[in-house]
Scaffold this active site. Structure first.
Site, PDB file in Angstrom:
ATOM      1  N   CYS A 149      -0.403  -9.875  -0.409  1.00 13.60           N
ATOM      2  CA  CYS A 149      -0.770  -8.851  -1.397  1.00 13.60           C
ATOM      3  C   CYS A 149       0.162  -8.911  -2.610  1.00 13.60           C
ATOM      4  O   CYS A 149       1.330  -8.523  -2.534  1.00 13.60           O
ATOM      5  CB  CYS A 149      -0.713  -7.478  -0.732  1.00 13.60           C
TER       6      CYS A 149
ATOM      7  N   CYS B   1       1.626  -5.600  -3.797  1.00 14.91           N
ATOM      8  CA  CYS B   1       2.682  -5.141  -2.885  1.00 14.91           C
ATOM      9  C   CYS B   1       4.040  -5.669  -3.345  1.00 14.91           C
ATOM     10  O   CYS B   1       5.052  -4.964  -3.321  1.00 14.91           O
ATOM     11  CB  CYS B   1       2.410  -5.608  -1.454  1.00 14.91           C
TER      12      CYS B   1
END
Length: 305
Positions: free
Chosen positions: A51, A54
């Site tokens: 991700c 993230c």
């Protein structure tokens, strides 16, 4: 963490001996988060190595937590390695951050927020005032929450004119149409969101709200459903349909109570349909909505009892 480190991999606090920041597992979640939050608020960062957002959010979270000087802690959970907890809490897109206090989730947000908004979130959590002015989209959200759909639609529409690829503006405008009962225009507006942003928290929440509006239209009459429950309090299908019908009328607390009653009586009914429906409601209502916050607390109490 088992994943290979790269030059852009955030340095994890747990590996560096920083007791304000650590990684956790499914087994240690209750101790690291639920029990620890009875002493100091704990932010839980649900993330995954694939991700990109993230990786953007992690250093921002770590900086803000350290700046709070012990007033809050950060615990990170890799959802790929430990999917059970995020699954129970309805984490459907990442990054997702939940704030736990006194053993319960009390607030949260999704997406890679800028540093100013993360700092403001923590300040709210620990009771400090900030001087940040709300953005135009935040003003639109406030208007929609207050029931001023026309003002909200105007602001969201202006935001979409300024940035045709704004998932937040398009999703907000779609929710305005949903509130007005114009589901066709809501669907058309959601179709304007670029594919790259289709899984954003704003887009997912609006899609959930649209799906719920369609379900609510088919759920049946509230009075008739309540009569069925009076005749048979164990009719879970009637209670489930009642929750959808109540939500369609804007009665969120009633919808929440109905679904939680099913979870309490028979959590496994229809493959945990009530719990899964609650998660869709939370996504549609938004993580900061007071009913969502209260609902997550009550659901967590049932799940972790």
């Amino acid at each position: 963490m088992a994943n290979e480190m790269t030059l852009d991999t955030p340095i994890l606090g747990g590996a560096g001996g920083d007791d304000l920041i650590k990684d956790t597992t499914t087994k240690d979640f209750v101790v690291d988060v639920v029990e620890a939050s009875k002493q100091v608020p704990v932010l839980v960062d649900f993330w995954a190595p694939w991700c990109g957002p993230c990786r953007q959010l992690t250093p921002v979270l770590e900086k803000a937590v350290r700046a709070a000087k012990g007033a809050v802690k950060l615990v990170k959970l890799n959802i790929d390695e430990h999917p059970q907890i995020p699954g129970q809490m309805g984490v459907q897109s990442i990054p997702a951050v939940f704030a736990f206090q006194d053993g319960k989730p009390v607030d949260g947000f999704m997406g890679a927020l800028p540093e100013s908004r993360v700092t403001a979130f923590i300040a709210r959590l620990i009771g400090k005032e900030t001087e940040d002015e709300p953005s135009e989209l935040e003003a639109a959200e406030a208007a929609l929450a207050a029931g001023d759909v026309n003002t909200a639609a105007q602001i969201f529409g202006e935001g979409l004119q300024k940035d045709a690829e704004s998932a937040e503006a398009a999703a907000g405008l779609a929710r305005c149409y949903i509130n007005l009962g114009d589901l066709i225009r809501a669907e058309q507006t959601l179709a304007l969101i670029p594919p790259a942003k289709a899984e954003s928290a704003a887009a997912a929440g609006a899609r959930a709200a649209l799906d719920l509006a369609k379900k609510g239209a088919d759920a049946g009459d509230v009075t008739a459903l309540r009569a069925k429950l009076d005749a048979d309090p164990n009719d879970h299908q009637a209670r489930f349909d009642l929750a959808l019908a109540l939500n369609a009328k804007g009665e969120r607390e009633g919808a929440l109570d109905a679904l939680l009653a099913i979870v309490a009586k028979n959590r496994g009914w229809k493959d945990e349909a009530a719990r899964k429906q609650l998660l869709q409601l939370f996504e549609a209502w938004g993580g900061a909505d007071p009913v969502t916050v209260a609902g997550r607390q009550r659901l967590s109490s049932l799940l972790f009892a």
